[in-house]
Design a protein around this motif. Structure first.
Motif, PDB file in Angstrom:
ATOM      1  N   UNK A 264     -52.043 -35.897 -11.610  1.00 18.86           N
ATOM      2  CA  UNK A 264     -51.186 -36.672 -12.513  1.00 18.86           C
ATOM      3  C   UNK A 264     -51.612 -36.473 -13.971  1.00 18.86           C
ATOM      4  N   UNK A 265     -52.928 -36.505 -14.209  1.00 14.37           N
ATOM      5  CA  UNK A 265     -53.402 -36.480 -15.596  1.00 14.37           C
ATOM      6  C   UNK A 265     -53.774 -35.084 -16.091  1.00 14.37           C
ATOM      7  N   UNK A 266     -53.936 -34.140 -15.167  1.00 18.53           N
ATOM      8  CA  UNK A 266     -54.286 -32.771 -15.562  1.00 18.53           C
ATOM      9  C   UNK A 266     -53.408 -31.762 -14.840  1.00 18.53           C
ATOM     10  N   UNK A 267     -52.087 -31.956 -14.875  1.00 19.77           N
ATOM     11  CA  UNK A 267     -51.214 -31.098 -14.069  1.00 19.77           C
ATOM     12  C   UNK A 267     -51.382 -29.621 -14.436  1.00 19.77           C
ATOM     13  N   UNK A 268     -51.465 -28.793 -13.401  1.00 23.15           N
ATOM     14  CA  UNK A 268     -51.515 -27.356 -13.627  1.00 23.15           C
ATOM     15  C   UNK A 268     -52.882 -26.798 -13.956  1.00 23.15           C
ATOM     16  N   UNK A 269     -53.882 -27.679 -14.192  1.00 18.74           N
ATOM     17  CA  UNK A 269     -55.211 -27.133 -14.507  1.00 18.74           C
ATOM     18  C   UNK A 269     -55.820 -26.500 -13.258  1.00 18.74           C
ATOM     19  N   UNK A 270     -56.582 -25.425 -13.463  1.00 17.32           N
ATOM     20  CA  UNK A 270     -56.994 -24.610 -12.316  1.00 17.32           C
ATOM     21  C   UNK A 270     -58.009 -25.284 -11.392  1.00 17.32           C
ATOM     22  N   UNK A 271     -58.657 -26.332 -11.865  1.00 18.79           N
ATOM     23  CA  UNK A 271     -59.741 -26.922 -11.068  1.00 18.79           C
ATOM     24  C   UNK A 271     -59.268 -28.019 -10.117  1.00 18.79           C
ATOM     25  N   UNK A 272     -58.009 -28.475 -10.274  1.00 15.94           N
ATOM     26  CA  UNK A 272     -57.670 -29.715  -9.566  1.00 15.94           C
ATOM     27  C   UNK A 272     -57.583 -29.547  -8.048  1.00 15.94           C
ATOM     28  N   UNK A 273     -57.218 -28.368  -7.555  1.00 16.03           N
ATOM     29  CA  UNK A 273     -57.135 -28.211  -6.100  1.00 16.03           C
ATOM     30  C   UNK A 273     -58.520 -28.228  -5.451  1.00 16.03           C
ATOM     31  N   UNK A 274     -59.480 -27.580  -6.095  1.00 16.19           N
ATOM     32  CA  UNK A 274     -60.844 -27.593  -5.565  1.00 16.19           C
ATOM     33  C   UNK A 274     -61.444 -28.988  -5.571  1.00 16.19           C
ATOM     34  N   UNK A 275     -61.199 -29.710  -6.660  1.00 11.08           N
ATOM     35  CA  UNK A 275     -61.722 -31.073  -6.764  1.00 11.08           C
ATOM     36  C   UNK A 275     -61.061 -31.973  -5.719  1.00 11.08           C
ATOM     37  N   UNK A 276     -59.775 -31.751  -5.523  1.00 10.68           N
ATOM     38  CA  UNK A 276     -59.048 -32.560  -4.545  1.00 10.68           C
ATOM     39  C   UNK A 276     -59.572 -32.326  -3.127  1.00 10.68           C
ATOM     40  N   UNK A 277     -59.817 -31.081  -2.784  1.00  8.96           N
ATOM     41  CA  UNK A 277     -60.306 -30.762  -1.444  1.00  8.96           C
ATOM     42  C   UNK A 277     -61.673 -31.394  -1.195  1.00  8.96           C
ATOM     43  N   UNK A 278     -62.539 -31.340  -2.211  1.00  2.43           N
ATOM     44  CA  UNK A 278     -63.868 -31.949  -2.061  1.00  2.43           C
ATOM     45  C   UNK A 278     -63.747 -33.460  -1.905  1.00  2.43           C
ATOM     46  N   UNK A 279     -62.856 -34.070  -2.684  1.00  2.00           N
ATOM     47  CA  UNK A 279     -62.649 -35.516  -2.587  1.00  2.00           C
ATOM     48  C   UNK A 279     -62.088 -35.881  -1.216  1.00  2.00           C
TER      49      UNK A 279
END
Lengths: 221, 221
Positions: free
Chosen positions: B120-135
């Motif tokens: 929501x707050x960082x749409x399209x940034x390259x790191x969000x999928x990796x961070x999401x998977x770890x979370x």
């Protein structure tokens, strides 16, 4: 009054001195209350018996003659009611204490964790720098608010209490991070908290538990 | 008893129904206690007056005839003491309630936030999928523990209370996520919580505030 807290029998060196049973150890040392430690190791964390005490298999859990409970914040609020050294002086101080304990654990700690933990648990993964930068941006706002709220006071509620124990335990995760240099008031507050003899006693007690229960390969290294 | 809570005058549509003043609104509706709303808008969040009430410039803050405080968890524990509908029946239930409120806000909510908020707050940034998977990996462990702890019970402490209000408010962030399908007991628990008339009343009250205070461009769209 018999008090028992749970603590891991042993953790790897990077976590020693930082496991969350440090928080009730610190509060109980401030209050001058003795306690016994119920060791968690050898798979006990996943047993139904331990999960009934601490549903997530973590530490600390707590019990005394009246209640048992889990979550360091809940345990510290409970301990605070037991000791003249920690008990809030009136309803407003009790309310403010509770508020700051929640702030430490919900507004501050998750952002500190997001800055620190990915590099420890996901070393070398490509996303951790981006995630860290985003966490630092939010944390910077929160620390600025916290610094303003602390103002010229020595402690969060006007006198030392469990809110300071939790907040200092959380801020301590930033001790080696440059960000704390940008908030000198918080750096001084943290130093003031960690200079308390009860903090030193708590650290020594946690490290003593690990030393007593070190696995042979760790003791040899 | 006069009770006042703070709430944002207006937020963008994606956040409507999810702002944290929903939590005390829900608890007060369960208790049948009236309250007034102190609106936060037009820069008030950053004023010294508001920061003295809510140090982070967030909502909700709370005051009644006896105390003022902040942090939704602290506010709900305080409200629980006021109402026969919410007050714990004994010391153990009070301790367990406090523990679960902290679990919701420290063990569960930060991981839910880490799954949901970066997109929501960082749409399209390259790191969000990796961070999401770890979370998601951590969240899955926590939800499994939570599901086991809930067991066959309807509510976390044996009868409905503020622990359920906080936990359901947190789990609600996962309503549109596939992960909740893997925990049918929690999905049913969430549905049971959200079916309560007081939840409906709280949502309607929050949305009514936003409708009354919508900026002209939002009202026209």
């Amino acid at each position: 009054m018999t008090i028992e807290i749970s603590a891991f029998a042993w953790v790897p060196p990077f976590a020693q001195g930082y496991v969350k049973d440090l928080r009730p150890r610190w509060a109980l040392a401030e209050a001058g209350i003795d306690y016994t430690v119920s060791l968690v190791g050898n798979g006990r964390a996943d047993t139904p018996e331990y999960r009934a005490w601490q549903p997530f298999g973590q530490v600390p859990a707590y019990r005394d003659d009246e209640v048992e409970l889990f979550e360091s914040g809940a345990i510290l609020l409970h301990i605070a009611q037991k000791s003249p050294a920690l008990a809030p002086r009136d309803k407003q101080e009790a309310a403010t204490t509770t508020a700051w304990v929640f702030s430490a654990l919900n507004a501050i700690e998750p952002k500190v964790d997001n800055m620190i933990l990915p590099a420890i648990f996901h070393p070398g993964e490509p996303w951790i720098e981006g995630a860290r930068a985003a966490a630092e941006d939010i944390l910077r706002l929160r620390l600025n608010s916290l610094s303003n709220a602390l103002g010229e006071k020595d402690w969060l509620t006007g006198r030392f209490g469990v809110a300071d124990i939790v907040m200092a335990s959380v801020l301590r995760g930033l001790q080696d991070e440059p960000i704390l240099r940008d908030f000198p008031r918080l750096a001084a507050y943290l130093k003031r908290c960690l200079a308390r003899p009860a903090f030193d006693a708590a650290i020594k007690a946690q490290l003593a538990t690990f030393a007593e229960n070190a696995p042979p390969e760790a003791a040899a290294s």
